[in-house]
Design a protein around this motif. Structure first.
Motif, short mmCIF file in Angstrom:
data_model
loop_
_atom_site.label_atom_id
_atom_site.label_comp_id
_atom_site.label_asym_id
_atom_site.label_seq_id
_atom_site.Cartn_x
_atom_site.Cartn_y
_atom_site.Cartn_z
N GLU A 1 31.69 147.20 32.11
CA GLU A 1 30.60 147.24 30.43
C GLU A 1 31.58 147.13 29.05
N ILE A 2 32.72 146.82 29.19
CA ILE A 2 33.87 147.70 28.42
C ILE A 2 35.28 146.61 28.90
N LEU A 3 35.12 146.13 29.63
CA LEU A 3 36.49 145.52 29.96
C LEU A 3 35.98 143.49 30.07
N PRO A 4 34.38 143.41 30.48
CA PRO A 4 34.74 141.35 29.98
C PRO A 4 34.02 141.73 28.62
N VAL A 5 34.16 142.10 28.19
CA VAL A 5 33.53 142.38 26.49
C VAL A 5 35.05 143.10 25.70
N ALA A 6 35.50 143.68 26.10
CA ALA A 6 36.90 143.66 24.99
C ALA A 6 37.51 142.69 24.17
N SER A 7 38.02 142.22 24.48
CA SER A 7 38.77 141.06 24.34
C SER A 7 38.10 140.32 23.26
N LYS A 8 36.92 140.01 23.45
CA LYS A 8 35.86 139.55 22.59
C LYS A 8 35.63 139.89 20.90
N TYR A 9 35.71 141.15 21.36
CA TYR A 9 35.38 142.48 20.30
C TYR A 9 36.77 142.62 19.23
N ASP A 10 37.65 142.04 19.84
CA ASP A 10 38.40 142.46 19.60
C ASP A 10 39.14 141.63 18.60
N GLU A 11 39.32 140.07 19.32
CA GLU A 11 39.74 138.85 18.54
C GLU A 11 38.42 139.28 17.60
N GLU A 12 36.68 139.25 17.17
CA GLU A 12 36.40 138.68 16.76
C GLU A 12 36.10 139.98 15.48
N GLU A 13 36.92 141.18 15.67
CA GLU A 13 37.18 142.19 14.92
C GLU A 13 35.52 142.69 14.55
N GLU A 14 34.69 142.84 16.05
CA GLU A 14 33.51 143.13 15.58
C GLU A 14 32.82 144.50 16.01
N PHE A 15 32.01 145.05 15.23
CA PHE A 15 31.86 146.72 16.06
C PHE A 15 30.99 146.24 17.38
N PRO A 16 31.14 147.20 18.44
CA PRO A 16 30.18 147.28 19.42
C PRO A 16 29.14 147.69 19.71
N VAL A 17 28.59 147.24 18.84
CA VAL A 17 26.42 148.13 19.10
C VAL A 17 25.87 148.29 20.82
N ASP A 18 25.84 147.59 20.80
CA ASP A 18 25.67 147.51 22.56
C ASP A 18 26.02 148.51 23.22
N VAL A 19 27.58 148.20 23.04
CA VAL A 19 28.66 149.02 23.64
C VAL A 19 28.03 150.20 23.58
N MET A 20 28.27 150.85 22.65
CA MET A 20 27.76 152.00 21.86
C MET A 20 26.31 152.53 22.37
N ASP A 21 25.19 151.63 22.59
CA ASP A 21 24.05 152.36 22.76
C ASP A 21 23.89 152.66 24.62
N LYS A 22 24.73 151.49 24.61
CA LYS A 22 24.54 151.70 26.54
C LYS A 22 26.05 152.84 27.17
N LEU A 23 26.09 153.52 25.68
CA LEU A 23 27.82 154.95 26.57
C LEU A 23 26.42 155.97 26.10
N ARG A 24 25.98 156.15 25.19
CA ARG A 24 24.51 157.01 24.97
C ARG A 24 23.55 156.88 25.91
N GLU A 25 23.57 156.09 26.79
CA GLU A 25 21.96 155.71 27.80
C GLU A 25 22.79 156.83 29.12
N CYS A 26 23.83 156.48 28.84
CA CYS A 26 25.20 157.31 30.27
C CYS A 26 25.20 158.49 30.00
N GLY A 27 24.62 158.70 28.68
CA GLY A 27 25.32 160.15 28.57
C GLY A 27 27.23 160.66 28.30
N LEU A 28 27.27 159.39 27.73
CA LEU A 28 28.69 159.38 27.42
C LEU A 28 29.42 158.89 26.15
N PHE A 29 28.25 159.81 25.40
CA PHE A 29 28.54 159.49 24.22
C PHE A 29 28.40 161.09 23.50
N ASN A 30 28.91 161.22 22.12
CA ASN A 30 28.46 162.47 21.90
C ASN A 30 29.18 163.07 22.39
#
Length: 228
Positions: free
Chosen positions: A23-52
């Motif tokens: 979920e991260i490696l395939p999109v990491a360069s995109k978010y970095d180059e576009e300076e975009e906050f990865p809301v969708d990745v954050m949501d998935k991390l929450r769903e997996c219990g890997l947040f907070n």
């Protein structure tokens, strides 16, 4: 001394590793180059219990130990250090609440980031102070049932998305008496600056926050005056 990871720790580490690979490696360069906050990745991390990660189970968090916490962040950072930085912003804002806030505040504000999917930011750094906390210039003045906050914070992680801030301020007229407050984003006088352009960690949102005559309820103080 025994340093081997437990079965549970290894299982969670594998979960974080697989999530990063898929979920991260395939999109990491995109978010970095576009300076975009990865809301969708954050949501998935929450769903997996890997947040907070700093929040105990009783407040809706995963309740992991410090070693497991470190393993998860290490795996996320392997994929994108910017995403890992923003993930940890919620943890950073949680620690003062866990250490010094009333039970009522813990339930109210920790539940907002665990059950409601909100973001929180820790607002310490200022244009003239960071690691030198004694140099803070943001002030808090008690007026009845509120404190009036005035000051500028800078380089605040996730500031553009935070629903509330944990703010350190000094008592007006006192040199070394600091107090922490939970400040809701929607209070009058809370002004979010433009997103910073950075050389790295560009998937992580960073912005300034200004407090202009912000009236914070006394009940939102963390601990006693001067406990900051």
């Amino acid at each position: 001394m025994f340093f081997e990871l437990s079965e549970e720790q290894m299982e969670i580490n594998r979960l974080a590793r697989d999530f990063t690979n898929e979920e991260i490696l395939p999109v990491a360069s995109k978010y970095d180059e576009e300076e975009e906050f990865p809301v969708d990745v954050m949501d998935k991390l929450r769903e997996c219990g890997l947040f907070n990660l700093a929040v105990p189970e009783i407040y809706g968090g995963p309740g992991v130990d410090k070693m497991t916490h470190s393993l998860i962040v290490e795996q996320i950072a392997r994929g994108c250090a910017g995403i890992a930085t923003s993930v940890e912003a919620n943890s950073l804002a949680s620690y003062p609440i866990l250490v010094g806030a009333s039970e009522e505040l813990k339930k109210k504000y920790l539940h907002r980031i665990t059950y409601e999917g909100q973001y929180a930011s820790f607002a310490l750094t200022e244009p003239g102070a960071g690691s030198d906390v004694a140099g803070l210039s943001t002030t808090a003045e008690r007026k009845g049932d509120h404190y009036i906050l005035n000051g500028d914070k800078c380089f605040i992680t996730n500031a553009s998305y935070a629903n509330y801030f944990v703010v350190l301020a000094k008592e007006k007229g006192a040199e070394n008496k600091f107090t922490a407050f939970i400040v809701d984003r929607d209070l009058d006088g809370v002004l979010i600056g433009k997103k910073e352009k950075k050389m790295g960690l560009r998937a992580s949102n960073t912005a300034s926050v200004t407090f202009e005559e912000v009236a914070v309820p006394v009940c939102n103080r963390i601990g006693n005056e001067g406990d900051g």
